[in-house]
Design an enzyme around this catalytic site. Sequence first.
Site, mmCIF file in Angstrom:
data_model
loop_
_atom_site.group_PDB
_atom_site.id
_atom_site.type_symbol
_atom_site.label_atom_id
_atom_site.label_comp_id
_atom_site.label_asym_id
_atom_site.label_seq_id
_atom_site.Cartn_x
_atom_site.Cartn_y
_atom_site.Cartn_z
ATOM 1 C CE LYS A 106 -21.894 -7.033 -3.135
ATOM 2 N NZ LYS A 106 -20.714 -7.127 -4.020
ATOM 3 C CB ALA A 193 -19.005 -13.132 -6.837
ATOM 4 N N GLY A 194 -18.198 -13.961 -9.903
ATOM 5 C CA GLY A 194 -17.887 -15.128 -10.719
ATOM 6 C C GLY A 194 -18.110 -14.974 -12.204
ATOM 7 C CG ASN A 215 -15.154 -4.372 -10.045
ATOM 8 O OD1 ASN A 215 -14.646 -4.091 -8.963
ATOM 9 N ND2 ASN A 215 -14.760 -3.750 -11.134
#
Length: 264
Positions: A106, A193-194, A215
């Site tokens: 990644k 993300a977010g 995460n």
Amino acid sequence: MSNVDSQDLLKLAGQSYHSRLLVGTGKYKSLEETGVAIRASGANIVTMAIRRVNIGQSPGEPSLLDVVSPEEFTILPNTAFCYTADEAIRTCRLARELLDGHSLVKLEVLGDDKTLYPNVTETLAAAEQLIKEGFDVMVYTSDDPIIAKRLEEMGCVAVMPLAAPIGSGLGVQNKYNLLTIIENASVPIIVDAGVGTASDASIAMELGCDGVLMNTAIAQAKKPKLMASAMKKAVEAGREAFLAGRMPRRRYASASSPVDGTIL
């Protein structure tokens, strides 16, 4: 158990995965909690920040691989906290050495410490070189449809636009850009993300994303194991809703029991 057809698999770099939820390993209170939450998520793919965790580069110290085994999960090394293409490329080379030739990575190249937005120009340069070196690159990027398409055309195996800034928990902030990216893609689109809670994950999947990576939403929940379980269900529910095809939106009411053709 999900009602989605067992053949509806996430396909990445020639491999197939039952879970469309990808999870990270940072910000947990302990290695033990990390392992428990990840297993509760049902994830097949687990990402690790090579510059921040030990996966063998520090012999004699506790290793993340002790609780997240490559025999049980597909390990996805990432280049978090890299700010230049050169840093990211070196990190991927290290990961390949530590993981016995592992090629799936990644890529993320950040622009600054405050926003953690991707540095797109450095990301493009790093992706080009890593692909030349035989890496299978999953790439974190902005929600710019033009950049997303360019990364796909370069040969990235998955494009991972942000829903909102890393660790913000704000959820999907620009549905229209994500939809444009999805509609024009021929590789998996994975929101990265977010995400803050289960409804955010469902929304991303209902839009047609192929998966969601998260995460902080799990690791910083009051009960990480329970949140991991919720996220598993949310991703499955969102996928089912997308495949089912939602009803059209209408401005006015539409009776659940139509009266057309009935005797009044």
